[in-house]
Motif scaffolding. Sequence first.
Motif, PDB file in Angstrom:
ATOM      1  N   SER A   1       0.813  -1.212   0.000  1.00 25.62           N
ATOM      2  CA  SER A   1       0.000   0.000   0.000  1.00 25.62           C
ATOM      3  C   SER A   1       0.851   1.268   0.000  1.00 25.62           C
ATOM      4  O   SER A   1       0.425   2.309  -0.498  1.00 25.62           O
ATOM      5  CB  SER A   1      -0.927   0.025   1.222  1.00 25.62           C
ATOM      6  N   ALA A   2       2.066   1.189   0.558  1.00 23.51           N
ATOM      7  CA  ALA A   2       2.901   2.377   0.696  1.00 23.51           C
ATOM      8  C   ALA A   2       3.853   2.575  -0.482  1.00 23.51           C
ATOM      9  O   ALA A   2       4.363   3.683  -0.682  1.00 23.51           O
ATOM     10  CB  ALA A   2       3.714   2.277   1.988  1.00 23.51           C
ATOM     11  N   ARG A   3       4.097   1.545  -1.283  1.00 19.12           N
ATOM     12  CA  ARG A   3       5.185   1.557  -2.261  1.00 19.12           C
ATOM     13  C   ARG A   3       5.138   2.753  -3.215  1.00 19.12           C
ATOM     14  O   ARG A   3       6.118   3.496  -3.345  1.00 19.12           O
ATOM     15  CB  ARG A   3       5.156   0.260  -3.075  1.00 19.12           C
ATOM     16  N   ASP A   4       4.041   2.963  -3.899  1.00 20.74           N
ATOM     17  CA  ASP A   4       3.980   4.009  -4.917  1.00 20.74           C
ATOM     18  C   ASP A   4       4.163   5.396  -4.310  1.00 20.74           C
ATOM     19  O   ASP A   4       4.859   6.248  -4.884  1.00 20.74           O
ATOM     20  CB  ASP A   4       2.662   3.927  -5.682  1.00 20.74           C
ATOM     21  N   ALA A   5       3.548   5.634  -3.145  1.00 28.88           N
ATOM     22  CA  ALA A   5       3.681   6.950  -2.505  1.00 28.88           C
ATOM     23  C   ALA A   5       5.119   7.186  -2.047  1.00 28.88           C
ATOM     24  O   ALA A   5       5.601   8.321  -2.087  1.00 28.88           O
ATOM     25  CB  ALA A   5       2.717   7.062  -1.331  1.00 28.88           C
ATOM     26  N   LEU A   6       5.806   6.138  -1.618  1.00 27.12           N
ATOM     27  CA  LEU A   6       7.209   6.278  -1.237  1.00 27.12           C
ATOM     28  C   LEU A   6       8.070   6.593  -2.453  1.00 27.12           C
ATOM     29  O   LEU A   6       8.961   7.448  -2.408  1.00 27.12           O
ATOM     30  CB  LEU A   6       7.698   4.997  -0.565  1.00 27.12           C
ATOM     31  N   ARG A   7       7.811   5.907  -3.560  1.00 31.55           N
ATOM     32  CA  ARG A   7       8.588   6.144  -4.776  1.00 31.55           C
ATOM     33  C   ARG A   7       8.422   7.572  -5.280  1.00 31.55           C
ATOM     34  O   ARG A   7       9.364   8.168  -5.813  1.00 31.55           O
ATOM     35  CB  ARG A   7       8.149   5.159  -5.870  1.00 31.55           C
ATOM     36  N   GLN A   8       7.241   8.118  -5.105  1.00 24.93           N
ATOM     37  CA  GLN A   8       6.955   9.460  -5.604  1.00 24.93           C
ATOM     38  C   GLN A   8       7.316  10.553  -4.604  1.00 24.93           C
ATOM     39  O   GLN A   8       7.133  11.748  -4.883  1.00 24.93           O
ATOM     40  CB  GLN A   8       5.473   9.558  -5.982  1.00 24.93           C
ATOM     41  N   GLY A   9       7.818  10.158  -3.428  1.00 23.34           N
ATOM     42  CA  GLY A   9       8.196  11.140  -2.424  1.00 23.34           C
ATOM     43  C   GLY A   9       7.028  11.733  -1.672  1.00 23.34           C
ATOM     44  O   GLY A   9       7.197  12.690  -0.905  1.00 23.34           O
ATOM     45  N   GLN A  10       5.821  11.183  -1.860  1.00 21.65           N
ATOM     46  CA  GLN A  10       4.653  11.695  -1.146  1.00 21.65           C
ATOM     47  C   GLN A  10       4.633  11.239   0.307  1.00 21.65           C
ATOM     48  O   GLN A  10       4.027  11.876   1.156  1.00 21.65           O
ATOM     49  CB  GLN A  10       3.375  11.249  -1.859  1.00 21.65           C
TER      50      GLN A  10
END
Length: 320
Positions: A263-272
């Motif tokens: 659940s966290a992966r994409d937001a972490l990659r985007q710096g969000q």
Amino acid sequence: MTNSSRTSPAARAPVREEQQWVQLQALVAVARLGSFTQAAQRLGLSKAAVSQRIAELERQLGQQLVQRSTRSVRLSEAGRRLVEQAEPGLQLLSRSLSEAREAAGTPRGLLRVTAPMALGRQHIAPALPSFFERYPEIRIELDLSDRLAALAQEGFDLAIRHTSRPPDTHVAFKLCASQALLVGSPAYLARAGRPQHPAELAAHACLPYLRPGAAQWFFARGKGEAVERVRVPVQGPLRAGNSEVLREAALAGLGLALLPDFSARDALRQGQLEPVLPAWRPVDFFGDAIYAIHPWSGHTAQPVRLLVEHLRQRLLPGFE
């Protein structure tokens, strides 16, 4: 009418063996699922058809096999004995037929699958179109729920579970590794500060998963005998039973959230979102792997095997 004029079971018209097989199949399904409705769903029949098959079997044998009430379904002693004797033979017949169908060619059939809401939406459902392209004769009913379904009782062929300890009573296939991550938005961390030790979380706004009892998080660092463990009671403006809801709250700057990596992966990659306390690992909360689990049997049906292998190939890289 006198007792001597009644027709005994032995004197009744002979019944074809194929009729008895389907009647026994209905009885075993009701026994295992504890419900006419769920047995009907499992067998692809109407509830009335299942009830009729069992009633016909009772008439042929001259005794009651199922004790029905408005609230429950229980087998009589005769019904329990018959199920114990007949079930191994039915399983052998089913396995033999499955193997014969598999040898004949095109995989086909209906799979009932249950998966957690967030994992199902983000990773299981997107994997299905390419599966259907390869196996167009296989159909899937996908139930997304964060409730842990009882597979056999509810008629599911397969469950996707986020766990560290799959049940010994089921067959489990590991799909990929997974981990929990403590995260926060840059805006929240700039406003509230970045904790350096898990104990400091007690003074932060936290977004706990909705579970019974007081919210508390567990962390560990180190290995072997040198491992250090910390338990921290946490609280904040929101508790929710879904990781996507908690992720959105963390993105909005409401607090720190403990999320599964998928659940966290994409937001972490985007710096969000940013990782918090990376030297510490959250423990005893989410599982450390994603498993495909199905009720134990001596034979795994071909559609189940194909879906498990497909999901394993799609999820093998994990969520880093």
